[in-house]
Motif scaffolding. Sequence first.
Motif, PDB file in Angstrom:
ATOM      1  N   TYR A  80      35.846 -25.705  12.646  1.00  0.00           N
ATOM      2  CA  TYR A  80      35.942 -28.113  12.552  1.00  0.00           C
ATOM      3  C   TYR A  80      34.570 -28.478  12.784  1.00  0.00           C
ATOM      4  O   TYR A  80      34.887 -29.570  11.904  1.00  0.00           O
ATOM      5  N   SER A  81      33.680 -28.256  13.108  1.00  0.00           N
ATOM      6  CA  SER A  81      32.812 -29.205  13.041  1.00  0.00           C
ATOM      7  C   SER A  81      32.100 -28.978  11.263  1.00  0.00           C
ATOM      8  O   SER A  81      31.409 -29.389  10.885  1.00  0.00           O
ATOM      9  N   GLY A  82      32.352 -27.985  10.612  1.00  0.00           N
ATOM     10  CA  GLY A  82      31.394 -28.000   8.958  1.00  0.00           C
ATOM     11  C   GLY A  82      30.764 -27.288   9.081  1.00  0.00           C
ATOM     12  O   GLY A  82      30.471 -27.226   7.898  1.00  0.00           O
ATOM     13  N   ALA A  83      30.318 -26.241  10.334  1.00  0.00           N
ATOM     14  CA  ALA A  83      29.432 -25.388  10.261  1.00  0.00           C
ATOM     15  C   ALA A  83      29.256 -24.730   9.232  1.00  0.00           C
ATOM     16  O   ALA A  83      28.123 -24.024   8.648  1.00  0.00           O
ATOM     17  N   GLU A  84      30.209 -24.017   9.138  1.00  0.00           N
ATOM     18  CA  GLU A  84      30.804 -22.412   8.106  1.00  0.00           C
ATOM     19  C   GLU A  84      30.458 -22.633   6.838  1.00  0.00           C
ATOM     20  O   GLU A  84      29.583 -22.716   6.389  1.00  0.00           O
ATOM     21  N   GLU A  85      30.566 -23.929   6.613  1.00  0.00           N
ATOM     22  CA  GLU A  85      31.204 -24.148   4.899  1.00  0.00           C
ATOM     23  C   GLU A  85      29.876 -24.589   4.660  1.00  0.00           C
ATOM     24  O   GLU A  85      28.924 -23.732   3.482  1.00  0.00           O
ATOM     25  N   GLU A  86      28.908 -25.618   4.829  1.00  0.00           N
ATOM     26  CA  GLU A  86      27.575 -25.251   4.736  1.00  0.00           C
ATOM     27  C   GLU A  86      26.652 -24.261   5.317  1.00  0.00           C
ATOM     28  O   GLU A  86      26.022 -24.349   4.050  1.00  0.00           O
ATOM     29  N   MET A  87      26.823 -22.969   5.964  1.00  0.00           N
ATOM     30  CA  MET A  87      26.253 -21.939   5.840  1.00  0.00           C
ATOM     31  C   MET A  87      26.404 -21.354   4.349  1.00  0.00           C
ATOM     32  O   MET A  87      25.671 -20.780   3.731  1.00  0.00           O
ATOM     33  N   LEU A  88      27.942 -21.103   4.376  1.00  0.00           N
ATOM     34  CA  LEU A  88      27.928 -20.499   3.349  1.00  0.00           C
ATOM     35  C   LEU A  88      27.506 -20.903   1.626  1.00  0.00           C
ATOM     36  O   LEU A  88      27.246 -20.751   0.954  1.00  0.00           O
ATOM     37  N   ASN A  89      27.657 -22.003   1.660  1.00  0.00           N
ATOM     38  CA  ASN A  89      26.764 -23.388   0.316  1.00  0.00           C
ATOM     39  C   ASN A  89      25.422 -22.762   0.529  1.00  0.00           C
ATOM     40  O   ASN A  89      25.064 -23.762  -0.337  1.00  0.00           O
ATOM     41  N   ASN A  90      24.559 -22.369   1.833  1.00  0.00           N
ATOM     42  CA  ASN A  90      23.129 -22.330   1.167  1.00  0.00           C
ATOM     43  C   ASN A  90      22.912 -21.378   2.049  1.00  0.00           C
ATOM     44  O   ASN A  90      22.195 -21.174   3.101  1.00  0.00           O
ATOM     45  N   ARG A  91      23.171 -20.264   1.363  1.00  0.00           N
ATOM     46  CA  ARG A  91      22.963 -19.170   1.930  1.00  0.00           C
ATOM     47  C   ARG A  91      21.273 -19.247   1.895  1.00  0.00           C
ATOM     48  O   ARG A  91      21.145 -19.161   0.073  1.00  0.00           O
ATOM     49  N   GLY A  92      20.724 -18.101   2.482  1.00  0.00           N
ATOM     50  CA  GLY A  92      18.983 -17.466   2.621  1.00  0.00           C
ATOM     51  C   GLY A  92      18.276 -18.989   3.120  1.00  0.00           C
ATOM     52  O   GLY A  92      17.210 -18.445   2.895  1.00  0.00           O
ATOM     53  N   LEU A  93      19.080 -20.148   2.637  1.00  0.00           N
ATOM     54  CA  LEU A  93      18.198 -21.328   3.776  1.00  0.00           C
ATOM     55  C   LEU A  93      17.077 -21.169   4.889  1.00  0.00           C
ATOM     56  O   LEU A  93      15.998 -21.557   4.788  1.00  0.00           O
ATOM     57  N   TYR A  94      18.120 -20.309   6.129  1.00  0.00           N
ATOM     58  CA  TYR A  94      17.592 -20.172   7.065  1.00  0.00           C
ATOM     59  C   TYR A  94      15.991 -19.174   7.003  1.00  0.00           C
ATOM     60  O   TYR A  94      15.316 -19.509   7.735  1.00  0.00           O
ATOM     61  N   SER A  95      15.955 -18.360   6.326  1.00  0.00           N
ATOM     62  CA  SER A  95      15.304 -17.187   6.158  1.00  0.00           C
ATOM     63  C   SER A  95      13.903 -18.346   5.213  1.00  0.00           C
ATOM     64  O   SER A  95      12.559 -17.516   6.081  1.00  0.00           O
ATOM     65  N   LYS A  96      14.462 -19.184   4.182  1.00  0.00           N
ATOM     66  CA  LYS A  96      13.331 -19.578   3.840  1.00  0.00           C
ATOM     67  C   LYS A  96      12.344 -20.781   4.207  1.00  0.00           C
ATOM     68  O   LYS A  96      11.171 -20.926   4.083  1.00  0.00           O
ATOM     69  N   LEU A  97      13.319 -21.370   5.371  1.00  0.00           N
ATOM     70  CA  LEU A  97      12.503 -22.330   6.442  1.00  0.00           C
ATOM     71  C   LEU A  97      11.684 -21.819   7.216  1.00  0.00           C
ATOM     72  O   LEU A  97      10.766 -22.689   7.014  1.00  0.00           O
ATOM     73  N   LEU A  98      11.855 -20.813   7.565  1.00  0.00           N
ATOM     74  CA  LEU A  98      11.111 -19.806   9.171  1.00  0.00           C
ATOM     75  C   LEU A  98       9.973 -19.328   7.528  1.00  0.00           C
ATOM     76  O   LEU A  98       9.355 -19.066   9.062  1.00  0.00           O
ATOM     77  N   LYS A  99       9.993 -18.736   6.661  1.00  0.00           N
ATOM     78  CA  LYS A  99       8.907 -19.062   6.201  1.00  0.00           C
ATOM     79  C   LYS A  99       7.929 -19.918   5.821  1.00  0.00           C
ATOM     80  O   LYS A  99       6.869 -19.834   5.419  1.00  0.00           O
ATOM     81  N   CYS A 100       8.409 -20.768   5.604  1.00  0.00           N
ATOM     82  CA  CYS A 100       7.523 -22.187   5.566  1.00  0.00           C
ATOM     83  C   CYS A 100       6.246 -22.568   6.678  1.00  0.00           C
ATOM     84  O   CYS A 100       5.577 -22.721   6.299  1.00  0.00           O
ATOM     85  N   GLU A 101       7.022 -21.531   8.755  1.00  0.00           N
ATOM     86  CA  GLU A 101       5.746 -21.752   9.025  1.00  0.00           C
ATOM     87  C   GLU A 101       4.626 -20.531   8.862  1.00  0.00           C
ATOM     88  O   GLU A 101       3.178 -21.112   9.041  1.00  0.00           O
ATOM     89  N   TYR A 102       4.747 -19.550   7.932  1.00  0.00           N
ATOM     90  CA  TYR A 102       4.169 -18.841   8.013  1.00  0.00           C
ATOM     91  C   TYR A 102       2.990 -19.641   6.713  1.00  0.00           C
ATOM     92  O   TYR A 102       1.768 -19.515   6.150  1.00  0.00           O
ATOM     93  N   THR A 103       3.726 -19.795   5.502  1.00  0.00           N
ATOM     94  CA  THR A 103       3.234 -20.753   4.571  1.00  0.00           C
ATOM     95  C   THR A 103       1.880 -21.651   5.024  1.00  0.00           C
ATOM     96  O   THR A 103       0.993 -21.262   4.481  1.00  0.00           O
ATOM     97  N   ASP A 104       2.604 -22.952   5.661  1.00  0.00           N
ATOM     98  CA  ASP A 104       1.730 -23.562   5.872  1.00  0.00           C
ATOM     99  C   ASP A 104      -0.059 -22.091   7.443  1.00  0.00           C
ATOM    100  O   ASP A 104      -0.979 -23.297   6.892  1.00  0.00           O
ATOM    101  N   ARG A 105       0.719 -21.708   8.196  1.00  0.00           N
ATOM    102  CA  ARG A 105      -0.651 -20.998   8.784  1.00  0.00           C
ATOM    103  C   ARG A 105      -1.448 -20.316   7.908  1.00  0.00           C
ATOM    104  O   ARG A 105      -2.667 -20.303   8.157  1.00  0.00           O
ATOM    105  N   ASN A 106      -1.073 -19.660   7.081  1.00  0.00           N
ATOM    106  CA  ASN A 106      -1.719 -19.383   6.003  1.00  0.00           C
ATOM    107  C   ASN A 106      -2.718 -19.926   5.189  1.00  0.00           C
ATOM    108  O   ASN A 106      -3.929 -19.535   4.630  1.00  0.00           O
ATOM    109  N   LYS A 107      -2.559 -21.143   5.474  1.00  0.00           N
ATOM    110  CA  LYS A 107      -3.171 -21.959   4.189  1.00  0.00           C
ATOM    111  C   LYS A 107      -3.947 -22.578   5.144  1.00  0.00           C
ATOM    112  O   LYS A 107      -4.911 -23.444   4.637  1.00  0.00           O
ATOM    113  N   GLY A 108      -4.319 -21.854   6.258  1.00  0.00           N
ATOM    114  CA  GLY A 108      -5.126 -22.304   7.141  1.00  0.00           C
ATOM    115  C   GLY A 108      -5.057 -23.846   7.683  1.00  0.00           C
ATOM    116  O   GLY A 108      -6.299 -24.538   8.311  1.00  0.00           O
TER     117      GLY A 108
END
Length: 389
Positions: free
Chosen positions: A132-160
Amino acid sequence: MDDVEKKIVDIDLNNNYSDDKNQFQSDEHINKSERIVEIPLFESSNITNEIDEENKVDYDKYGFKKSYKYISKERQEEYEIYYQRILERREQKWNILIEEHHGEFPPKSSKLKKFIRKGIPGYIRSKCWLYYSGAEEEMLNNRGLYSKLLKCEYTDRNKGLTKNESKALDCIYAVEKDLFRTFPDNKYFEVDSSVLAMDVDENSTSPSKKYYINPYIGSLRNILVAFVYYSLPESDNGYGGTSYTIGYCQSLNYIAGLVLLIFSLNNEQLNKSTTELEETCFWVFAILIGKILPKEMYGENGMEGAIIEQELLWNLIIDENGRKFGVKKVAKWKKEMEKKNNMMNGLDNIPESENLTKLSILTFKWMTTCFVGVLPIETVLRVWDCIFT
């Protein structure tokens, strides 16, 4: 009900993402000791008194320590037996409602509104919030985004980059300070003092394993880190997923923590892996903060939205001297408190129209934590049932 349960939320649970095995980035950046372990499942169908025999501590079904400061243990147990009968009746009525709609959640209506206000049964609460919150639809429309967001931290850290050079890493630093403050009286979030004493290498290219020894703390960190990048604008290497810049601020850890707790306790019905469960919790949390709650509630501009909400709340309370909502005594008490406050500060002649309440300090936490830690847990969940739906 087996068929009913399967149809309630139509999510492809067999879809294994390529990023699942390497949740953040490639194996070269993550040691085996730092991998997240699976969140265990816990039975939560009934209100029970779980007791830590060694320390003689009672826990409720959500893992919180019970307190008998304001009510005796006997009275509380009597109430739980009484309330359990109410829960069972509500569950039967919800089962009938879902069966009437061929195993699916019914569309929003006045009837559904009444059902929700009387409480959603625990076994489908997380599914209702997701649907009912609409989170299910948002998640289905953005598959894989969660993992990409987590990888951003590693990108920033690896840049020093450091927290002084990266707004996101600065927010993550604030997140990590709050992680062990989240539900310290909950047995699922508890950590040993030896964990708290562990050092953290701020120059490391990967998160400290200190935050992943407890799987709940680890998952909470992941959800909040993903939200940091999701809610920051592209100019700060973020995704710009919210209508205003958030990053992180205190109290978000409690909201995300309770979402994680409820969904993990319901995972027997959801049947998700740790990564999928985290992703689901992330989207429920992101929708709540970014779309359901008032704008600017957690923004960079001093949480202006939360302050405005306080003023609206108190203005409504004292409207027509409290007659509108039947809170005459509350309105009268508020005015007396304001008068005393003004007299103490030498402002006894201040016009009433310019009299800004100081009592909002008492209710500020209500808004920013969505009542977590303010109301009893069962009451919080009833309030959240209304908010999400």
